[in-house]
Enzyme design. Structure first.
Site, PDB file in Angstrom:
ATOM      1  CG  ASP A  40      44.164  40.761  32.922  1.00 50.96           C
ATOM      2  OD1 ASP A  40      43.054  40.245  33.089  1.00 50.96           O
ATOM      3  OD2 ASP A  40      44.410  41.940  33.215  1.00 50.96           O
ATOM      4  CG  ASP A  41      40.386  38.942  31.305  1.00 54.12           C
ATOM      5  OD1 ASP A  41      40.349  38.855  32.542  1.00 54.12           O
ATOM      6  OD2 ASP A  41      39.819  39.842  30.668  1.00 54.12           O
ATOM      7  CB  CYS A  78      41.540  41.496  37.182  1.00 55.82           C
ATOM      8  SG  CYS A  78      40.453  42.901  36.922  1.00 55.82           S
ATOM      9  NE  ARG A  82      45.036  41.831  38.264  1.00 50.91           N
ATOM     10  CZ  ARG A  82      45.921  41.570  37.308  1.00 50.91           C
ATOM     11  NH1 ARG A  82      47.193  41.867  37.509  1.00 50.91           N
ATOM     12  NH2 ARG A  82      45.544  41.056  36.161  1.00 50.91           N
ATOM     13  CE  LYS A 136      44.311  44.375  35.542  1.00 46.51           C
ATOM     14  NZ  LYS A 136      43.257  43.649  34.794  1.00 46.51           N
ATOM     15  CG  HIS A 138      42.704  46.877  38.227  1.00 46.71           C
ATOM     16  ND1 HIS A 138      41.811  45.957  37.718  1.00 46.71           N
ATOM     17  CD2 HIS A 138      42.022  48.042  38.332  1.00 46.71           C
ATOM     18  CE1 HIS A 138      40.649  46.535  37.504  1.00 46.71           C
ATOM     19  NE2 HIS A 138      40.742  47.804  37.879  1.00 46.71           N
ATOM     20  CG  HIS A 231      41.763  42.932  30.370  1.00 44.24           C
ATOM     21  ND1 HIS A 231      41.072  43.908  29.686  1.00 44.24           N
ATOM     22  CD2 HIS A 231      41.101  42.763  31.550  1.00 44.24           C
ATOM     23  CE1 HIS A 231      40.049  44.313  30.416  1.00 44.24           C
ATOM     24  NE2 HIS A 231      40.037  43.626  31.541  1.00 44.24           N
ATOM     25  CG  ASP A 341      43.301  38.172  36.036  1.00 44.07           C
ATOM     26  OD1 ASP A 341      42.944  37.404  35.121  1.00 44.07           O
ATOM     27  OD2 ASP A 341      43.264  39.418  35.918  1.00 44.07           O
ATOM     28  CG  ASN A 342      39.586  36.940  35.526  1.00 44.61           C
ATOM     29  OD1 ASN A 342      39.877  38.037  36.018  1.00 44.61           O
ATOM     30  ND2 ASN A 342      39.509  36.770  34.216  1.00 44.61           N
ATOM     31  CE  LYS A 407      37.203  40.112  33.904  1.00 41.77           C
ATOM     32  NZ  LYS A 407      37.969  40.996  32.996  1.00 41.77           N
TER      33      LYS A 407
END
Length: 753
Positions: A40-41, A78, A82, A136, A138, A231, A341-342, A407
Site C-alpha cells: 500500500d502506497d 488504492c 484493488r 486491507k 477497502h 500507508h 496499489d499506487n 499518488k
C-alpha cells in the site's frame, strides 16, 4: 454450465422445483497455488531491486528468480486499483472510481465492486481453489461496515472463503481500531505489548495455508494478501526503525539521486535516462533539502526511517510466507505476485505530520491546524502507537524515482509501481520486462497460466501478460488505457501518453493536456503538446470515448460535493442508547452522531464506581468521560493535544456532556453531574476529517486510548460500578457544516463542469 439470473458468470447446479444451489467443486488438484501480495502506497523505487537503499532481501530474491516488470501501471489510488486487480475490469466500470469513503450516487463511484464484475476469488473458488484474503479490503462502502451491514460487499460475499484484516482504508499498526475475521468483528479490549499488525496478518495467512494443507493435501489455494503497510500512519517496530537510524540524514535530494543511479546500473532504464528536477509547481513543490532548518531535517529524516522500517516489515513478511510454502514443498508450484496499489503518497504534504487526521482536516477544511512545534516535540514518539505520522511529499518524490508527481496524480509517479512475478514450476523465463501493462491484466494472466476457463460473457478489460512472461521479446496487446482520479486525466496509446494535472475548481478542457512520447521519455520531461496538436486532439477524443464507456462521468471538479452526498436511505442519525454489553460501535455510525454538529452524551449510573463511562476515538483524536478517585473528568484529545475538564465529585445518577457546535470548526463543551453544571470550556477544536477514528465504547476505552496518561495508569479502565447505558442525542449541524450548503456547493461545482 448454468448462469444464474442477475449473477453473470456465477455457475452452479439447480434442481427442478428447488431454489437451492451450490457451486460446482471442480477438482483443481495439481494446479498451482496463487499468492498475490499487494503493498500500500509503495512507490516504484522502494525495493532494493528497483534501486532502493532499503534492504529487501526476500523481495530481491523473488525478482532474481522470476520476472521483474519495469513498465507496470495501476491506478493512482488504492480502492480503484484493488477493484481492477480482483476483477480484471477498469475501475469505474467495476464501480470503484474513487476510494470507498464516499457514495455520491453515480455507478462509477459506488465504492464497491459491481455485481456484474466477477472477482478472481469467485472464479477460482468455483474452479476448485480455496480462497483466502488477509489485510486491507477497502472495497465496502464505509456506511456498510457496521454490524448491521449489509455485507454483500464484504470479502466473504465476493468469493473469499476466509478473511482476516480490516475493511477500512488504514488503521493503527500497534492498536488496530477494528479487525474483522470472516463476517464478524474481532472483539479486542487491549492488544498485547509488542503487537504489530503486519506480523499478525502474516501469522494468519500462514495459518490459513497450514490448516488447508492439513485438511486437504491436494487442493490449491488463492491467497490475496493486501498489506496495510506502508500507508499512513507510519508506524513500525522499534528494532526495525533502529536499523535505519541515520540513513536519511543525507536528505531526499541525495537519496533520490542515489536511487536513480542504481536504477541505471540495474538496467531498469537505459543509460542517459534523466532524473527530473524536484517538482516546483505550487501544491506539488518540494524544497531543496539544504534549504530546510536543522529541526526540519531531523524530523523529516525520522519520518523516512519509519517508512523504511515498514518496507522492511513487508519484506520480512514475504520471506516468512515463502518459507512456509517451501516447508510444505509448494514454493515451486506457487504463482507468487508482488505489486503496489499506487505510487508514493503526497498526503503528508509539504512538511509531514505526526497527526494524520489533523493534516487531512487542515488540507480539506481551510482551517490550518498544522503545528510543527508539536510535531518536533513528538519526534521520539514517531513510529510508535501514540503518533499517526506521515512523511513530507519530498520523500514521496524519492519513493517514485524517477517519475514525477504522486499518488492521486495521473502522471507516472502516481501509477508506476513494482511488479514481481514468479512461478518456478511453470515459468522458466526470468529477467526484466519493459512491456507496458496495466493492473487489469493480472487476472487474465492468472486464467491463462492456470488454464481456468471462466464463464463466457464475463466483463473484462485486461489482457493476459502470458506472452511477455514466457518470452521477453513477445508483444503485449494492452495497447491503450484511460486514467482518471479526482479530475486528473490520462490516456495511453501505443507509446504515447496524454495527461493532465487538474487544479480543483478550475475548468476542464483540452487546454490541460500534456503529451509525452513514452518510447523516448519515460520520465515525462518533454511536453510535446504544442508540437503535435493533432495527436493531442486524437488521444483526447479517445479518452472521451473511453470515459463514457467506462462510467467515468461526472468528473470531480474539486468542490468536495462527493463527500456531502449520500443515498436517500442514509437518513440523519437519531438518538441511540448504548449499553455496556455492546462491543464498540463501528466508526462510521459513531461519527454520524457527533461530526460537524452539536450533540449530547448522557451516562446513566446505577451504582458507584470508577472507570470510563464513555470513550470515542483514539490517539489520533477523541474524547473520554471517566471517574477516577471520586472525580468526574472529561478529556478531549484534539489531534494529540489534550484538554481536560475536571468536573468535581462523581455523579450519583447522571453524567452528561453537552457539546455545542457554534461554527468555525469549534466545540463548546459543558459537563453536568446530576443536572448541575460542573465545568465548561469554549472554543475547543472540533474533531473532523475521519476523527474520531475508533468508534464509541461504553464503560471502557478499548484498543488505542483517547488519553495515553490514563491508559498507562489504568489500561482500558473498565467502569467498576453499575453503568446502565449511555445515550447519544445528535443535535443541529454547525452553521458552517457542509451539510447546510449542499446546493451551494453543487452550484459551485457546476461552474467548472
Amino acid at each position: 454450465m448454468i448462469e444464474y439470473e442477475g449473477f453473470p458468470g456465477r455457475v452452479g447446479r439447480t434442481f427442478a422445483g428447488s431454489e437451492s444451489w451450490w457451486p460446482p467443486r471442480a477438482s483443481a488438484a495439481g494446479r498451482p497455488n496463487i499468492v498475490i501480495v499487494l503493498a500500500d502506497d509503495v512507490g516504484f523505487s522502494d525495493l532494493g531491486c528497483y534501486g532502493s537503499e532499503i534492504p529487501t532481501l526476500h523481495l530481491d530474491a523473488l525478482a532474481a528468480g522470476g520476472v521483474q516488470w519495469t513498465n507496470f501501471h495501476v491506478t493512482p489510488m488504492c480502492s480503484p486499483t484493488r477493484a481492477a486487480l480482483l476483477t480484471g475490469v477498469n475501475p469505474h466500470l467495476a464501480g470503484v472510481g474513487h476510494v470507498a469513503n464516499s457514495d455520491p450516487g453515480f455507478p462509477g463511484y459506488a465504492g464497491e465492486i459491481s455485481r456484474d464484475a466477477v472477482t478472481a476469488a469467485e472464479i477460482f473458488r468455483d474452479a476448485g481453489w480455496a480462497t483466502f484474503a488477509v489485510g486491507k479490503w477497502h472495497l465496502t462502502k464505509d456506511s456498510d461496515m457496521s454490524d448491521a451491514g449489509p455485507r454483500h460487499a464484504w470479502p466473504l460475499q465476493r468469493g473469499f472463503e476466509r478473511f482476516y484484516g480490516f475493511l477500512e482504508a488504514f488503521t493503527n499498526f500497534h492498536h488496530p481500531h477494528r479487525l474483522v475475521e470472516d463476517n464478524h468483528t474481532v472483539e479486542v479490549d487491549r492488544y498485547a505489548d509488542g503487537y504489530y499488525l503486519t506480523d499478525d496478518l502474516t501469522d494468519r495467512a500462514a495459518g490459513m495455508i497450514r490448516r488447508l494443507r492439513a485438511a486437504d493435501p491436494g487442493r490449491p489455494f488463492f491467497l490475496y494478501f493486501a498489506h496495510g503497510a506502508a500507508h499512513a500512519p507510519l508506524q513500525a517496530k522499534a528494532e526495525d526503525i533502529a536499523a535505519h537510524r541515520g540513513v536519511y540524514d543525507a536528505g531526499w535530494d541525495v537519496i533520490r539521486e542515489r536511487r536513480h543511479r542504481r536504477q541505471i546500473e540495474l538496467g531498469l532504464f537505459p543509460p542517459g535516462t534523466p532524473l527530473p528536477p524536484r517538482d516546483a509547481v505550487p501544491g506539488d513543490d518540494v524544497p531543496a533539502w539544504d534549504s530546510l532548518s536543522g529541526d526540519e531535517r531531523r524530523l523529516f529524516a525520522r519520518y523516512m526511517e519509519v517508512y523504511a522500517a515498514m518496507i522492511s516489515s513487508i519484506d520480512a513478511s514475504t520471506g516468512r510466507l515463502r518459507a512456509v510454502l517451501e516447508e510444505l514443498g509448494e514454493l515451486e508450484n506457487t504463482i507468487f505476485i508482488f505489486t503496489s496499489d499506487n505510487g508514493g503518497s503526497r498526503e503528508g504534504e509539504e512538511r509531514g505530520t505526526t497527526q494524520y487526521f489533523r493534516t487531512l482536516l487542515s488540507k480539506n477544511s481551510g482551517h490550518d491546524r498544522e503545528d510543527f512545534t508539536a510535531d518536533l516535540a513528538g519526534i521520539d514518539l514517531v513510529g510508535g502507537p501514540r503518533v499517526l505520522a506521515h512523511y513530507p511529499r519530498g520523500w514521496a518524490t524519492v519513493s517514485n524515482t524517477p517519475f514525477r508527481l504522486y499518488k492521486i496524480n495521473t502522471h507516472a509517479g502516481g501509477h508506476s509501481v513494482p511488479l514481481l512475478f514468479s512461478w518456478p514450476a511453470g515459468l522458466e523465463a526470468s529477467g526484466l520486462r519493459d512491456r507496458w501493462a496495466f493492473v487489469t491484466d493480472l487476472l487474465p494472466t492468472l486464467l491463462d497460466l492456470t488454464g481456468v476457463e471462466a464463464a463466457e460473457g464475463l466483463r473484462r478489460t485486461g489482457v493476459s501478460m502470458g506472452g511477455p512472461l514466457r518470452e521477453a521479446a513477445a508483444v503485449h496487446d494492452h495497447t491503450e488505457q484511460y486514467f482518471e482520479l479526482a479530475g486528473n486525466r490520462g490516456f495511453y496509446r501505443d507509446g504515447w501518453e496524454i495527461v493532465t494535472r487538474h487544479r480543483p475548481l478550475t475548468p476542464f478542457g483540452d487546454h490541460e493536456w500534456e503529451l509525452y512520447d513514452q518510447t523516448t521519455d519515460r520520465v515525462q520531461l518533454r511536453d510535446l503538446a504544442a508540437e503535435r496538436p493533432g495527436l493531442v486532439t486524437e488521444l483526447a477524443a479517445a479518452w472521451e470515448e473511453a470515459a463514457r464507456e467506462n462510467l467515468v462521468y461526472p468528473l470531480d471538479e474539486g468542490s468536495r460535493l462527493r463527500y456531502l452526498l449520500r443515498p436517500p436511505w442514509h437518513a440523519d442519525a437519531g438518538p441511540v442508547r448504548l449499553t455496556p454489553d455492546l462491543h464498540t460501535l463501528e466508526r462510521w455510525r459513531s461519527l454520524q452522531l457527533v461530526q460537524w454538529r452539536s450533540f449530547t452524551v448522557e451516562a446513566e449510573i446505577a451504582g458507584p464506581g470508577e472507570g470510563v463511562l464513555v470513550a470515542h476515538g483514539d490517539q489520533g483524536g477523541g474524547y473520554v468521560l471517566y471517574v477516577e478517585d471520586g472525580e468526574l473528568v472529561f478529556a478531549l484529545n484534539a489531534y494529540g493535544v489534550m484538554h481536560e475538564l475536571r468536573a468535581g465529585a462523581a455523579p450519583e445518577r447522571i453524567a452528561r456532556v453537552e457539546v455545542r457546535a457554534p461554527g468555525g470548526w469549534l466545540w463548546d463543551v459543558t459537563v453536568l453531574a446530576d443536572g448541575r453544571e460542573r465545568a465548561s470550556a469554549a472554543g475547543l477544536p472540533m474533531l473532523a476529517a475521519m476523527s474520531p477514528f475508533e468508534g464509541i465504547d461504553v464503560g471502557i476505552d478499548r484498543r488505542s486510548p483517547v488519553s495515553w496518561d490514563l491508559y498507562e495508569a489504568r489500561g482500558p479502565f473498565p467502569f467498576s460500578g453499575v453503568l446502565t447505558a449511555v445515550t447519544y442525542t445528535p443535535g443541529p449541524f454547525a452553521p458552517d457544516a457542509g451539510q447546510n450548503f449542499v446546493e451551494i456547493v453543487r452550484e459551485i461545482g457546476l461552474r467548472y463542469e
